[in-house]
Design an enzyme around this catalytic site. Structure first.
Site, PDB file in Angstrom:
ATOM      1  N   PRO A  96       0.814  -1.210   0.000  1.00 25.90           N
ATOM      2  CA  PRO A  96       0.000   0.000   0.000  1.00 25.90           C
ATOM      3  C   PRO A  96       0.851   1.265   0.000  1.00 25.90           C
ATOM      4  O   PRO A  96       1.783   1.400   0.788  1.00 25.90           O
ATOM      5  CB  PRO A  96      -0.826  -0.121   1.280  1.00 25.90           C
ATOM      6  CG  PRO A  96      -0.129  -1.109   2.121  1.00 25.90           C
ATOM      7  CD  PRO A  96       0.666  -1.978   1.227  1.00 25.90           C
ATOM      8  N   GLU A  97       0.537   2.154  -0.906  1.00 29.22           N
ATOM      9  CA  GLU A  97       1.158   3.477  -0.930  1.00 29.22           C
ATOM     10  C   GLU A  97       0.064   4.487  -0.580  1.00 29.22           C
ATOM     11  O   GLU A  97      -1.035   4.103  -0.187  1.00 29.22           O
ATOM     12  CB  GLU A  97       1.760   3.754  -2.319  1.00 29.22           C
ATOM     13  CG  GLU A  97       2.771   2.678  -2.725  1.00 29.22           C
ATOM     14  CD  GLU A  97       3.379   2.908  -4.095  1.00 29.22           C
ATOM     15  OE1 GLU A  97       3.452   4.059  -4.542  1.00 29.22           O
ATOM     16  OE2 GLU A  97       3.778   1.914  -4.729  1.00 29.22           O
TER      17      GLU A  97
ATOM     18  N   LYS B  99       2.171   7.281   4.669  1.00 27.49           N
ATOM     19  CA  LYS B  99       1.565   5.941   4.638  1.00 27.49           C
ATOM     20  C   LYS B  99       1.162   5.494   6.038  1.00 27.49           C
ATOM     21  O   LYS B  99       0.829   4.327   6.244  1.00 27.49           O
ATOM     22  CB  LYS B  99       2.562   4.942   4.032  1.00 27.49           C
ATOM     23  CG  LYS B  99       2.973   5.279   2.602  1.00 27.49           C
ATOM     24  CD  LYS B  99       4.145   4.447   2.128  1.00 27.49           C
ATOM     25  CE  LYS B  99       4.748   5.032   0.855  1.00 27.49           C
ATOM     26  NZ  LYS B  99       6.059   4.446   0.533  1.00 27.49           N
TER      27      LYS B  99
ATOM     28  N   ARG C 237      15.471  -1.339  -5.913  1.00 34.31           N
ATOM     29  CA  ARG C 237      14.062  -1.491  -6.274  1.00 34.31           C
ATOM     30  C   ARG C 237      13.936  -1.745  -7.765  1.00 34.31           C
ATOM     31  O   ARG C 237      14.664  -1.143  -8.567  1.00 34.31           O
ATOM     32  CB  ARG C 237      13.271  -0.220  -5.927  1.00 34.31           C
ATOM     33  CG  ARG C 237      13.221   0.111  -4.470  1.00 34.31           C
ATOM     34  CD  ARG C 237      12.263  -0.820  -3.757  1.00 34.31           C
ATOM     35  NE  ARG C 237      12.316  -0.651  -2.319  1.00 34.31           N
ATOM     36  CZ  ARG C 237      13.093  -1.391  -1.524  1.00 34.31           C
ATOM     37  NH1 ARG C 237      13.885  -2.309  -2.031  1.00 34.31           N
ATOM     38  NH2 ARG C 237      13.086  -1.204  -0.227  1.00 34.31           N
TER      39      ARG C 237
END
Length: 320
Positions: free
Chosen positions: A2-3, A60, A310
């Site tokens: 989740p962002e 977040k 990433r």
DNA sequence: CCTCAAACCTGCCAGC
DNA sequence: TGCTGGCAGGTTTGAG
């Protein structure tokens, strides 16, 4: 994973469903899900007899302002009765359904404390009937009146919950809040601020976008998407960005996040909202997780590289 | 001060 | 078929 848009979606759902109900008790199935500042049993003891006044989002992080539960409080009315509803319905009813972030700073001290939650990669907050079967990766259960339950499910166990005692600075317990940059929809996140923070920096722009002290809430997915929308290559060193590129990227960040919130969070992760309903980013990413597939704008195969540890996706033609 | 990489963890999947 | 190793990622921490 989740962002910001997913956390915002969850926050709105929680505000619709969970307020003004007495917390009757709970169960901590994985002690490490509770931040070290308090033991699991103390965590539950402190929450018992309280209720949730309101949920807020900062980056977040989710933050619930607690209040001492009283019957009188509840009489002034609450929104939903916990009925199963569709995401679109409660979004339309929620008063703060504008794109303004449901965040505020600094967090005023509260008489009755705060509950903090970070979902990290795989965390989910679900609002369920207490009779529902308890899935394998359930870490924390909070029982609320009306046979309802706020359930923290987290496969990879990175997620965290905090209890912040009354009269305590929230960021002194939830320390990650201290280093958060501005909310992307706030006036503070201006183009000038953005340009200033990138000025003469040596790292690639993708790396900078993941830095929560630059702007709060972007993660790997929306960073790649914003870079595509602005036509900027992720590897571009910050110092080499033109003023025009910075302007486009600044606008793209806001646009991509707003669009994702408007559709209730992304669907290209296993994201579920509080009622277990999958989000719907429009169902379409420009580049994220599309290695080798044709660019939606020019049909060139999407490339994938590793940047700052990433996976990073871009179109070698559309982005320069 | 700035930047980067490892660590945390578990399920999945490609490759053998 | 079954095993192994690599990968996924948000944040913290420590090294350079």
């Amino acid at each position: 994973m989740p962002e910001l848009p997913e956390v915002e979606t969850i926050c709105r759902g929680l505000n619709h469903l969970t307020l003004d109900r007495a917390i009757l008790g709970g169960d901590v199935l994985l002690a490490s899900s509770i931040a070290r500042s308090i033991s699991a049993s103390d965590f539950l003891t402190k929450l018992k007899g309280k209720s949730i006044e309101r949920w807020y989002r900062r980056g977040k992080y989710l933050l619930a302002e607690l209040s001492q539960f009283s019957e009188g409080e509840r009489e002034k009315g609450r929104g939903g009765e916990g009925e199963k509803g569709r995401v679109g319905e409660f979004r339309a009813q929620t008063p703060n359904s504008s794109l303004l972030p449901s965040s505020f700073l600094p967090f005023p001290s509260s008489q009755t404390g705060w509950l903090g939650v970070h979902l990290r990669m795989t965390g989910q907050l679900l609002w369920v009937n207490s009779d529902e079967p308890v899935p394998k990766h359930t870490r924390v259960r909070l029982f609320l009146e009306g046979n309802q339950e706020l359930r923290f499910v987290d496969q990879r166990t990175f997620g965290q919950m905090w209890y912040v005692p009354p009269e305590t600075e929230v960021s002194s317990v939830v320390t990650g809040l201290k280093v958060l940059g501005p909310e992307p929809f706030s006036a503070e996140f201006s183009r000038e601020y953005f340009a200033h923070k990138l000025h003469r920096r040596a790292r690639p722009i993708k790396t900078a976008l993941l830095d929560q002290s630059l702007v709060a809430g972007l993660g790997n997915i929306y960073a790649d998407e914003a870079l595509f929308v602005s036509g900027v290559l992720p590897t571009t060193v910050c110092a080499d960005l033109t003023a025009e590129q910075i302007g486009r990227l600044h606008a793209a960040i806001i646009q991509v996040l707003q669009k994702a919130i408007a559709s209730g969070g992304t669907t290209f992760s296993n994201f579920l909202n509080v009622q277990g309903v999958n989000g719907n980013y429009g169902g379409v990413a420009w580049v994220y997780n599309r290695k080798g597939q044709p660019c939606r704008a020019c049909c060139t195969p999407i490339e994938r590289i590793k940047l700052a540890g990433r996976s990073t996706h871009s179109c070698p033609v559309c982005q320069t």
